[in-house]
Design a protein around this motif. Structure first.
Motif, PDB file in Angstrom:
ATOM      1  N   TRP A  46       1.527  11.909   4.030  1.00 23.16           N
ATOM      2  CA  TRP A  46       2.173  11.853   5.613  1.00 23.16           C
ATOM      3  C   TRP A  46       3.047  13.461   5.094  1.00 23.16           C
ATOM      4  O   TRP A  46       3.935  13.220   3.875  1.00 23.16           O
ATOM      5  CB  TRP A  46       2.893  11.082   6.184  1.00 23.16           C
ATOM      6  CG  TRP A  46       1.654  10.001   6.517  1.00 23.16           C
ATOM      7  CD1 TRP A  46       1.307   9.049   5.949  1.00 23.16           C
ATOM      8  CD2 TRP A  46       2.029  10.029   7.721  1.00 23.16           C
ATOM      9  NE1 TRP A  46       0.521   8.007   6.607  1.00 23.16           N
ATOM     10  CE2 TRP A  46       0.665   8.299   7.566  1.00 23.16           C
ATOM     11  CE3 TRP A  46       2.221  10.218   9.380  1.00 23.16           C
ATOM     12  CZ2 TRP A  46       0.262   7.873   9.256  1.00 23.16           C
ATOM     13  CZ3 TRP A  46       1.272  10.040   9.981  1.00 23.16           C
ATOM     14  CH2 TRP A  46       0.130   8.890  10.428  1.00 23.16           C
TER      15      TRP A  46
ATOM     16  N   PRO B 141       3.323   4.621  11.156  1.00 23.58           N
ATOM     17  CA  PRO B 141       2.535   5.579  10.614  1.00 23.58           C
ATOM     18  C   PRO B 141       1.100   5.002   9.675  1.00 23.58           C
ATOM     19  O   PRO B 141       0.683   4.950   9.736  1.00 23.58           O
ATOM     20  CB  PRO B 141       3.754   6.343   9.867  1.00 23.58           C
ATOM     21  CG  PRO B 141       4.696   6.474  10.523  1.00 23.58           C
ATOM     22  CD  PRO B 141       4.695   5.436  10.649  1.00 23.58           C
TER      23      PRO B 141
ATOM     24  N   LYS C 191      -2.066  13.740   9.943  1.00 24.98           N
ATOM     25  CA  LYS C 191      -0.580  12.651   9.168  1.00 24.98           C
ATOM     26  C   LYS C 191       0.896  13.129   9.017  1.00 24.98           C
ATOM     27  O   LYS C 191       1.193  13.275   8.270  1.00 24.98           O
ATOM     28  CB  LYS C 191      -1.377  12.060   8.230  1.00 24.98           C
ATOM     29  CG  LYS C 191      -2.930  11.398   7.727  1.00 24.98           C
ATOM     30  CD  LYS C 191      -3.091  11.586   6.229  1.00 24.98           C
ATOM     31  CE  LYS C 191      -2.457  10.300   5.525  1.00 24.98           C
ATOM     32  NZ  LYS C 191      -2.752   9.854   4.539  1.00 24.98           N
TER      33      LYS C 191
END
Length: 259
Positions: free
Chosen positions: A231, A165, A181
């Motif tokens: 996130w 990520p 996200k």
């Protein structure tokens, strides 16, 4: 009427058994069906049907409703040389399909119809269960991951697989939604210390304790780093129902789309 039949009717209050007691969810994909059988049996390695010559087949349990008698009957099914075989295991009368599958596997094991998958002659594992844990420890495309990804794709969601990520953080998520996200990790019960199913190793106890605690710390650090970067982190245990997990992921992804 026999005592067993009388007990069944009392269990359903004299009515037809509810669909949730025997019927699989509509649209359940193959990987999800296999994961369901694994959970009920106590693991993939516990679904072995021994065949001639030391061979074995992977069994599964089928639940069928007999409306005339209001019974749910369980059958063990397996394939040998392309031929599908089945054997009656017994009647089940629990309130849910999951409980009835588990009960049917117990009946099949008690009757000697299934056993643990035998260890290969070359295996160095201390037990069948230990080998199952070790062989399931692959980096990606595990059965729970495939089941979850298939369901998410069927819901119309698109994502990246086995991706970092954050480029600067050496942590890889199993499913990543870059636009919203959202990072999804599918965690194995043994390696990540599941509070429900993790059982401490009996051999090299100190080593394995430190190993699992280290994995837990790493997971917590990963969560913190991703959350700090904006996130949303979702962790799914391998034992969780993939359809429930997929529905939760979809809800989170859609909610972040709306922000």
């Amino acid at each position: 009427m026999s005592d067993a039949a009388s007990e069944r009717q009392r269990g359903w209050n004299g009515e037809m058994p509810p669909a949730r007691a025997y019927k699989a969810r509509a649209g359940m994909v193959r990987a999800a069906r296999s994961a369901e059988q694994d959970r009920a049996a106590g693991g993939l390695h516990r679904r072995a049907v021994l065949l001639d010559g030391g061979r074995f087949a992977r069994g599964s349990i089928a639940l069928r409703l007999y409306r005339k008698t209001r019974r749910i009957r369980a059958y063990l099914r397996w394939s040998d040389a392309g031929q599908t075989n089945e054997k009656y295991v017994g009647d089940v009368a629990a309130a849910t399909r999951a409980a009835n599958l588990a009960l049917a596997w117990e009946k099949a094991r008690a009757a000697g119809l299934v056993s643990d998958e035998p260890l290969p002659p070359t295996s160095t594992a201390s037990s069948v269960s230990a080998r199952a844990v070790m062989t399931a420890n692959k980096g990606r495309d595990t059965k729970p991951e495939l089941a979850l990804r298939s369901l998410l794709h069927g819901m119309g969601l698109r994502y990246r697989v086995d991706t970092r990520p954050l480029p600067g953080l050496r942590r890889t998520a199993d499913v990543v939604f870059t636009k919203t996200k959202v990072a999804v990790f599918v965690d194995g019960c043994f390696w990540h210390g599941c509070p429900e199913h993790h059982r401490p190793a009996k051999r090299r106890e100190e080593f394995w304790h430190e190993k699992i605690e280290g994995n837990r710390r790493r997971d917590a650090e990963t969560n913190a780093a991703l959350c700090a970067a904006g996130w949303e982190v979702i962790r799914v245990w391998e034992h969780e129902d993939p359809e429930d997990a997929a529905a939760h992921v979809r809800e989170i992804v859609r909610s972040r789309h709306a922000v």
